[in-house]
Design a protein around this motif. Structure first.
Motif, PDB file in Angstrom:
ATOM      1  N   GLY A 106       0.783  -1.354  -0.159  1.00  0.00           N
ATOM      2  CA  GLY A 106      -0.033   0.040  -0.171  1.00  0.00           C
ATOM      3  C   GLY A 106       0.834   1.567  -0.082  1.00  0.00           C
ATOM      4  O   GLY A 106       2.186   1.257   0.358  1.00  0.00           O
ATOM      5  N   ALA A 107       0.278   2.184   0.101  1.00  0.00           N
ATOM      6  CA  ALA A 107       0.732   3.667  -0.146  1.00  0.00           C
ATOM      7  C   ALA A 107       1.299   3.968   0.684  1.00  0.00           C
ATOM      8  O   ALA A 107       1.590   3.961   2.094  1.00  0.00           O
ATOM      9  N   SER A 154      -0.261   5.008   4.393  1.00  0.00           N
ATOM     10  CA  SER A 154      -1.537   3.764   4.435  1.00  0.00           C
ATOM     11  C   SER A 154      -2.014   3.377   6.374  1.00  0.00           C
ATOM     12  O   SER A 154      -2.992   3.207   6.666  1.00  0.00           O
ATOM     13  N   LYS A 164       0.165   1.257   7.388  1.00  0.00           N
ATOM     14  CA  LYS A 164       1.082  -0.690   7.144  1.00  0.00           C
ATOM     15  C   LYS A 164       1.714  -0.702   7.738  1.00  0.00           C
ATOM     16  O   LYS A 164       2.124  -1.694   8.825  1.00  0.00           O
ATOM     17  N   HIS A 191      -5.232   0.655   2.484  1.00  0.00           N
ATOM     18  CA  HIS A 191      -5.771   1.984   2.065  1.00  0.00           C
ATOM     19  C   HIS A 191      -6.154   2.685   2.729  1.00  0.00           C
ATOM     20  O   HIS A 191      -7.347   2.358   3.405  1.00  0.00           O
ATOM     21  N   ALA A 192      -5.810   3.485   3.447  1.00  0.00           N
ATOM     22  CA  ALA A 192      -6.133   5.360   3.997  1.00  0.00           C
ATOM     23  C   ALA A 192      -6.577   4.064   5.447  1.00  0.00           C
ATOM     24  O   ALA A 192      -7.689   4.862   5.922  1.00  0.00           O
ATOM     25  N   GLU A 251      -8.235  -2.895   1.709  1.00  0.00           N
ATOM     26  CA  GLU A 251      -8.632  -2.425   0.361  1.00  0.00           C
ATOM     27  C   GLU A 251      -9.192  -3.680  -0.165  1.00  0.00           C
ATOM     28  O   GLU A 251     -10.236  -4.090  -1.138  1.00  0.00           O
ATOM     29  N   TYR A 264      -4.230  -2.351  -6.220  1.00  0.00           N
ATOM     30  CA  TYR A 264      -3.098  -1.489  -6.084  1.00  0.00           C
ATOM     31  C   TYR A 264      -3.305  -0.903  -7.350  1.00  0.00           C
ATOM     32  O   TYR A 264      -3.092   0.651  -7.362  1.00  0.00           O
TER      33      TYR A 264
END
Ligand code: ADP
Length: 227
Positions: free
Chosen positions: A33-34, A37, A39, A202-203, A207, A219
């Motif tokens: 993930g970004a 986010s 993680k 995600h956020a 997700e 993703y």
């Protein structure tokens, strides 16, 4: 099994994880993930480095909230930056550090350190200054200092970051060979191609969750859509 039930977390009132529930049973699990986010926050909860505001994390039935020290024995954590993990002046002392904290007998500590050094071709590095090792050697030392405590699970936080190609190959080969269940935060999709499962955060939410190829595609679609 690691059970994450209804976990939510915030830092200073800012939500970072929102109602996450996951049962981790597979041997090779990736968290992707970004940046930002959530993680790392989630991964740190797996060994009690972060305690969630709401919800529970159980490792083989042991509560990370109530019994952090036991959970840290079950779950090792390989930090992204070896400088955050290497705590003792020499290779030998660094390997022995966690074992001293476990109050193991001296003979057992020496035997485990000797075996670990020999198994990884580091016998000649026993008295080397840990901070003078190459970046790759430091990374290896951080993994060995976790392995020597014989955890059942190991969390890797972006293990390939800042390693050169040869060191990446060596390190990922070592990871592949581990008997432990491993949970890897990474942006390296090649590394996780053969994993059993990937989880896209995600956020602060899950997700996507499934086969690595499917989750990576989700993703990429999310990023393409500007998410
Ligand atoms: P990721 O690993 O996906 O990059 P993190 O879990 O590190 O995400 O961070 C999620 C969010 O929480 C980020 O906005 C980060 O700035 C914030 N954060 C992480 N750790 C702390 C902390 N100790 N104090 C305050 N904010 C934090």
């Amino acid at each position: 099994m690691i059970e994450i039930s209804g976990v939510s977390h915030d830092f200073d009132g800012r939500p970072v994880l929102r109602d996450i529930s996951l049962n981790l049973v597979e041997r090779r699990i990736a968290i992707i993930g970004a940046n930002g986010s959530g993680k790392t926050t989630l991964a740190r909860m797996l060994n009690g480095l972060v305690v969630p505001r709401r919800g529970e994390v159980l490792v083989d039935g042991v509560s990370a909230r109530k019994n952090g020290s036991e959970v840290r024995r079950l779950v090792g954590y390989v930090f992204q930056n070896p400088e955050h993990q290497i705590v003792m002046p020499t290779v030998e002392e660094d390997l022995a550090f966690g074992l001293h904290n476990m109050n193991l007998p001296k003979a057992e500590i020496t035997a485990r350190v000797d075996a670990m050094l020999a198994a990884h071709g580091l016998a000649a590095r026993r008295d080397s200054a840990a901070h003078l090792l190459s970046g790759g050697e430091q990374k290896l030392l951080t993994l060995l200092s976790v392995l020597i405590m014989e955890p059942r699970y190991i969390v890797f936080d972006e293990p390939m970051n800042s390693l050169d190609l040869a060191t990446r190959r060596r390190f990922s080969g070592l990871m592949d060979g581990l008997a432990q269940t491993i949970i890897t935060i990474t942006h390296d999709f090649d590394l996780i191609a053969g994993y059993d499962r990937a989880i896209l955060i995600h956020a602060g939410r899950v997700e996507a969750d499934g086969a690595p190829g499917d989750v990576v595609r989700r993703y990429i679609a999310l990023v393409d859509a500007g998410g």
